[in-house]
Write a protein that holds these residues in place. Structure first.
Motif, mmCIF file in Angstrom:
data_model
loop_
_atom_site.group_PDB
_atom_site.id
_atom_site.type_symbol
_atom_site.label_atom_id
_atom_site.label_comp_id
_atom_site.label_asym_id
_atom_site.label_seq_id
_atom_site.Cartn_x
_atom_site.Cartn_y
_atom_site.Cartn_z
ATOM 1 N N LYS A 1 -64.105 28.922 29.291
ATOM 2 C CA LYS A 1 -62.750 28.889 28.742
ATOM 3 C C LYS A 1 -62.481 30.103 27.847
ATOM 4 N N GLN A 2 -63.328 31.124 27.960
ATOM 5 C CA GLN A 2 -63.169 32.365 27.188
ATOM 6 C C GLN A 2 -63.287 32.136 25.688
ATOM 7 N N ILE A 3 -64.067 31.137 25.297
ATOM 8 C CA ILE A 3 -64.342 30.870 23.888
ATOM 9 C C ILE A 3 -65.673 31.520 23.531
ATOM 10 N N ASP A 4 -65.658 32.349 22.501
ATOM 11 C CA ASP A 4 -66.868 33.054 22.072
ATOM 12 C C ASP A 4 -67.751 32.090 21.291
ATOM 13 N N ALA A 5 -68.667 31.452 21.983
ATOM 14 C CA ALA A 5 -69.581 30.486 21.362
ATOM 15 C C ALA A 5 -70.940 31.148 21.175
ATOM 16 N N PHE A 6 -71.387 31.245 19.926
ATOM 17 C CA PHE A 6 -72.660 31.922 19.650
ATOM 18 C C PHE A 6 -73.820 30.939 19.770
ATOM 19 N N VAL B 1 -64.653 20.622 24.304
ATOM 20 C CA VAL B 1 -64.062 21.934 24.602
ATOM 21 C C VAL B 1 -62.551 21.892 24.400
ATOM 22 N N SER B 2 -61.915 20.824 24.840
ATOM 23 C CA SER B 2 -60.463 20.682 24.688
ATOM 24 C C SER B 2 -60.068 20.682 23.213
ATOM 25 N N ASP B 3 -60.820 19.967 22.393
ATOM 26 C CA ASP B 3 -60.513 19.905 20.964
ATOM 27 C C ASP B 3 -60.691 21.280 20.312
ATOM 28 N N ILE B 4 -61.748 21.986 20.696
ATOM 29 C CA ILE B 4 -61.985 23.323 20.141
ATOM 30 C C ILE B 4 -60.866 24.274 20.560
ATOM 31 N N GLN B 5 -60.421 24.176 21.795
ATOM 32 C CA GLN B 5 -59.313 25.013 22.254
ATOM 33 C C GLN B 5 -58.067 24.793 21.393
ATOM 34 N N LYS B 6 -57.756 23.536 21.088
ATOM 35 C CA LYS B 6 -56.577 23.227 20.269
ATOM 36 C C LYS B 6 -56.728 23.814 18.869
ATOM 37 N N ALA C 1 -55.372 28.582 15.043
ATOM 38 C CA ALA C 1 -56.071 29.380 14.040
ATOM 39 C C ALA C 1 -55.257 30.604 13.663
ATOM 40 N N PRO C 2 -55.365 31.050 12.406
ATOM 41 C CA PRO C 2 -54.706 32.303 12.023
ATOM 42 C C PRO C 2 -55.352 33.463 12.756
ATOM 43 N N SER C 3 -54.614 34.527 12.953
ATOM 44 C CA SER C 3 -55.152 35.686 13.650
ATOM 45 C C SER C 3 -56.270 36.309 12.856
ATOM 46 N N ALA C 4 -57.387 36.588 13.545
ATOM 47 C CA ALA C 4 -58.515 37.225 12.873
ATOM 48 C C ALA C 4 -58.164 38.649 12.515
ATOM 49 N N SER C 5 -58.647 39.111 11.369
ATOM 50 C CA SER C 5 -58.384 40.483 10.953
ATOM 51 C C SER C 5 -59.141 41.455 11.841
ATOM 52 N N ILE C 6 -58.598 42.650 11.995
ATOM 53 C CA ILE C 6 -59.215 43.661 12.833
ATOM 54 C C ILE C 6 -60.115 44.542 11.991
ATOM 55 N N ASP C 7 -61.364 44.661 12.360
ATOM 56 C CA ASP C 7 -62.319 45.490 11.647
ATOM 57 C C ASP C 7 -62.775 46.610 12.564
ATOM 58 N N ALA C 8 -62.260 47.824 12.288
ATOM 59 C CA ALA C 8 -62.602 48.962 13.139
ATOM 60 C C ALA C 8 -63.680 49.830 12.524
#
Length: 230
Positions: free
Chosen positions: A40-45, A169-174, A179-186
């Motif tokens: 589901k394209q969820i980055d699970a570590f 998985v469905s609950d995590i997707q919701k 979720a707020p947008s993650a900040s970009i760290d370049a």
């Protein structure tokens, strides 16, 4: 009930951190859950993603800090592992200090054993009293009781493992959708600072309306979703 607060600083690097006892569930439930999340394209570590040469415990604790959601898979021998218990304590700390979402899963283990520190779970936890500092053991006890009290899933209630994983998985997707947008760290990415600033300037448009940002590129880089700002 589960914590509904969001991390105070949206700068996570992983969507989900999976805490589990390898000998219990690595090649079964956890493996299937991890695959379903990635599908589901969820980055699970998961710990096998650590780079060579990294010290296991400090690296895992850092990954917990860098995750938006932690999923704790309580299993029969979870409390036998000091690694697992230290992860649990760190997860509880992040829940309390950063508002990290924590989702418990009880896999072939009665949730009451974790909450009440009884049965097999309580016995395993008590064995650490001889070898570990009393304050550390107490932190594990507290984290166990607090996290076991959160809303989660019990494999003894949802016995069909496929359905159980689908619900998780469905609950995590919701939760990730809200979720707020993650900040970009370049930092450390050569030539990216100016591009990030350009994108940020485009996002700060000030007027009402809808902004759609499309991301194009090769598969696997996380371009399956787009950002919509109202």
């Amino acid at each position: 009930m589960a914590s509904t607060s969001s991390p105070t600083t949206p700068s996570w690097k992983h969507d989900v951190f999976l805490s589990f006892r390898g000998t219990d569930t690595r090649n079964s439930f956890t493996s299937h859950l991890h695959a379903a999340l990635r599908q589901k394209q969820i980055d699970a570590f998961i710990d096998k993603q650590l780079d060579g040469g990294e010290k296991l415990e400090p690296a895992l604790l850092k990954r917990i800090e860098d995750s938006y959601i932690s999923v704790v898979i309580f299993s029969r021998n979870y409390a036998r592992s000091t690694f697992c218990l230290r992860e649990l304590s760190k997860i509880h700390e992040c829940m309390e200090t950063k508002g990290q979402m924590v989702l418990p899963v009880f896999h072939q283990l009665d949730p009451s054993q974790v909450h009440d520190l009884s049965g097999r779970y309580g016995e395993a936890l008590s064995r650490h009293q001889e070898d570990c500092a009393p304050e550390e053991v107490e932190s594990w006890r507290h984290a166990s009781k607090e996290i076991a009290n959160l809303k989660g899933w019990d494999s003894n209630v949802i016995k069909d493992e496929t359905r159980l994983i689908e619900e998780i998985v469905s609950d995590i997707q919701k939760k990730l959708k809200n979720a707020p947008s993650a900040s970009i760290d370049a930092e450390g990415l050569v030539g990216m600072q100016s591009r990030v600033k350009r994108i940020e300037s485009l996002l700060s448009f000030g007027s009402t309306g809808v902004l759609i940002v499309g991301i194009w590129g090769m598969g696997g880089i996380g371009n399956s979703s787009c950002g919509i700002r109202e």
